[in-house]
Design a protein around this motif. Structure first.
Motif, short mmCIF file in Angstrom:
data_model
loop_
_atom_site.label_atom_id
_atom_site.label_comp_id
_atom_site.label_asym_id
_atom_site.label_seq_id
_atom_site.Cartn_x
_atom_site.Cartn_y
_atom_site.Cartn_z
N PRO A 62 0.83 -1.21 0.00
CA PRO A 62 0.00 0.00 0.00
C PRO A 62 0.86 1.27 0.00
CG PRO A 62 0.10 -0.90 2.20
CD PRO A 62 0.83 -1.87 1.32
N PRO A 63 0.32 2.39 -0.45
CA PRO A 63 1.12 3.62 -0.52
C PRO A 63 1.46 4.15 0.87
CG PRO A 63 -1.17 4.06 -1.05
CD PRO A 63 -1.05 2.57 -0.96
N VAL A 64 2.64 4.74 0.98
CA VAL A 64 3.09 5.40 2.21
C VAL A 64 3.00 6.90 1.97
CG1 VAL A 64 4.94 5.65 3.89
CG2 VAL A 64 4.62 3.46 2.70
N LEU A 65 2.10 7.56 2.67
CA LEU A 65 1.77 8.95 2.37
C LEU A 65 2.02 9.83 3.59
CD1 LEU A 65 -1.61 8.26 0.52
CD2 LEU A 65 0.64 8.59 -0.51
N GLY A 66 3.26 10.14 3.84
CA GLY A 66 3.63 11.07 4.90
C GLY A 66 4.27 12.31 4.31
N ILE A 67 3.71 13.48 4.59
CA ILE A 67 4.19 14.70 3.91
C ILE A 67 4.96 15.62 4.85
CG2 ILE A 67 2.27 14.62 2.29
CD1 ILE A 67 1.06 17.02 3.84
N LEU A 68 5.39 15.15 6.02
CA LEU A 68 6.16 16.02 6.90
C LEU A 68 7.44 16.53 6.25
CD1 LEU A 68 6.36 17.35 9.67
CD2 LEU A 68 7.55 15.29 10.49
N PRO A 69 8.21 15.71 5.51
CA PRO A 69 9.39 16.27 4.81
C PRO A 69 9.03 17.35 3.79
CG PRO A 69 9.54 13.88 4.91
CD PRO A 69 8.15 14.24 5.35
N LEU A 70 7.88 17.21 3.13
CA LEU A 70 7.46 18.22 2.17
C LEU A 70 7.07 19.51 2.87
CD1 LEU A 70 5.24 15.96 -0.14
CD2 LEU A 70 7.72 16.20 -0.08
N ILE A 71 6.37 19.39 4.01
CA ILE A 71 6.01 20.59 4.78
C ILE A 71 7.26 21.25 5.32
CG2 ILE A 71 4.79 21.40 6.82
CD1 ILE A 71 2.76 19.18 6.43
N ALA A 72 8.20 20.44 5.85
CA ALA A 72 9.44 21.00 6.38
C ALA A 72 10.24 21.70 5.29
CB ALA A 72 10.28 19.89 7.03
N GLY A 73 10.27 21.13 4.08
CA GLY A 73 10.96 21.76 2.98
C GLY A 73 10.34 23.10 2.60
N SER A 74 9.01 23.15 2.55
CA SER A 74 8.32 24.40 2.22
C SER A 74 8.58 25.47 3.27
CB SER A 74 6.81 24.17 2.09
OG SER A 74 6.52 23.37 0.97
N ILE A 75 8.50 25.09 4.55
CA ILE A 75 8.73 26.06 5.62
C ILE A 75 10.17 26.54 5.62
CG2 ILE A 75 8.77 26.35 8.13
CD1 ILE A 75 6.38 24.47 8.29
N ALA A 76 11.12 25.62 5.43
CA ALA A 76 12.54 26.00 5.43
C ALA A 76 12.85 26.96 4.29
CB ALA A 76 13.41 24.75 5.35
N VAL A 77 12.34 26.65 3.10
CA VAL A 77 12.59 27.52 1.95
C VAL A 77 11.96 28.89 2.17
CG1 VAL A 77 11.99 27.86 -0.47
CG2 VAL A 77 12.90 25.69 0.26
N THR A 78 10.74 28.92 2.71
CA THR A 78 10.06 30.19 2.93
C THR A 78 10.77 31.04 3.97
OG1 THR A 78 7.94 29.15 2.38
CG2 THR A 78 7.86 31.24 3.55
N VAL A 79 11.17 30.41 5.08
CA VAL A 79 11.84 31.16 6.17
C VAL A 79 13.19 31.70 5.70
CG1 VAL A 79 12.89 30.95 8.45
CG2 VAL A 79 10.65 29.95 8.02
N LEU A 80 13.99 30.85 5.05
CA LEU A 80 15.31 31.30 4.61
C LEU A 80 15.22 32.38 3.54
CD1 LEU A 80 18.32 31.01 4.93
CD2 LEU A 80 18.28 29.09 3.33
N SER A 81 14.31 32.21 2.59
CA SER A 81 14.15 33.24 1.56
C SER A 81 13.63 34.54 2.17
CB SER A 81 13.20 32.75 0.47
OG SER A 81 11.89 32.57 0.97
#
Length: 297
Positions: A62-81
């Motif tokens: 079955p699919p493994v659908l955890g998006i915490l790394p995607l959320i962390a990537g979006s937040i990190a990019v937004t904060v640093l930029s």
């Protein structure tokens, strides 16, 4: 003649009302479609596992659908930029509005507004071809397509928006405030720091939030230069995969109405909530620090 004028005003009012209603209706339908396509994923995975799971393997069975790394990537990019773009944008706005000569302002203001019109694919291509090799050679990292590169490109995109809106807010400060400060013996620098900037704080804060909203919702730049690794970053030189990049990269490959398909729309729901929160904060700050008159400073 009076009847014609009244009729014309009613037609103009009705056209504005119709346009506004149409915009609201279209946005509501888009939101309805987004949630209708995203909510079915929670029949497969719980909201907690979806939001806080560390693994994103949507093609597994079955699919493994955890998006915490995607959320962390979006937040990190937004904060640093934002850390890069906010000081540059606000200081540039202050310089153009209060320090630069009229000739310098006439030259640089159109240039800055022109930068805002650059297509994101052009900025992403510049990050891939120029910035990525430079970062890789200078800092001796494994790849130049990483969090820092994406943040630089997003900051480059956000600065024109922050500068333009902030400059308009500074220009809107009543002239009597500046003249009164100078008349009391304050220097130009003291007037900037203690009178003009506090009086325009509402508009500057709105500009900052708008710039951050653009950073978190940008797709093409992060798809091209962020690295595409669905991992929680531990360094600014780690490759990341923000939420918009995942949607853009995988939507064409996801089977229609599959778990993968619904999961991508659910990521869009999360992204929509983030953007909505940014707009709510911007509206709150704009009303809280709204400058109504010289006596309200």
């Amino acid at each position: 003649m009076k009847l014609q004028r009244t009729t014309r005003e009613r037609l103009i009012q009705s056209s504005f009302l119709g346009t506004a209603t149409t915009c609201i209706l279209v946005l509501f339908l888009i939101m309805l479609f987004l949630f209708a396509e995203g909510l079915p994923v929670f029949k497969v995975v719980s909201p907690g596992e979806f939001l806080f799971g560390h693994l994103w393997y949507p093609t597994e069975d079955p699919p493994v659908l955890g998006i915490l790394p995607l959320i962390a990537g979006s937040i990190a990019v937004t904060v640093l930029s934002s850390c890069i773009a906010i000081p540059l944008g606000v200081m540039t706005a202050i310089y153009l509005a209060e320090i630069a000569s009229p000739r310098v302002r006439e030259i640089f203001k159109p240039v800055i507004e022109l930068l805002a019109s650059l297509p994101s694919v052009v900025i992403g291509f510049f990050g891939m071809v120029v910035v990525a090799p430079f970062l890789q050679d200078t800092f001796h990292v494994a790849t130049g397509l990483n969090l820092f590169n994406a943040s630089l490109m997003l900051a480059f995109m956000s600065v024109p928006t922050i500068t333009s809106v902030s400059e308009d807010a500074i220009f809107a400060v009543p002239t009597e405030l500046k003249e009164a400060s100078l008349a009391l013996g304050a220097t130009h620098l003291e007037t900037l720091g203690r009178v003009i900037v506090p009086a325009s704080l509402s508009g500057i804060s709105t500009a900052v939030i708008l710039g951050m909203s653009r950073s978190i919702g940008e797709t093409m730049v992060v798809l091209m230069v962020a690295g595409g690794a669905g991992l929680i970053p531990t360094s600014i030189f780690d490759p990341v995969r923000p939420m918009p990049a995942s949607i853009a990269a995988e939507m064409g490959e996801a089977p229609f109405q599959s778990e993968h398909y619904y999961a991508l729309f659910a990521i869009g729901m999360v992204l929509f909530v983030f953007t909505l929160l940014f707009n709510i904060v911007a509206d709150h700050i704009a009303h809280k620090y709204k400058q109504v008159g010289a006596a309200t400073l």
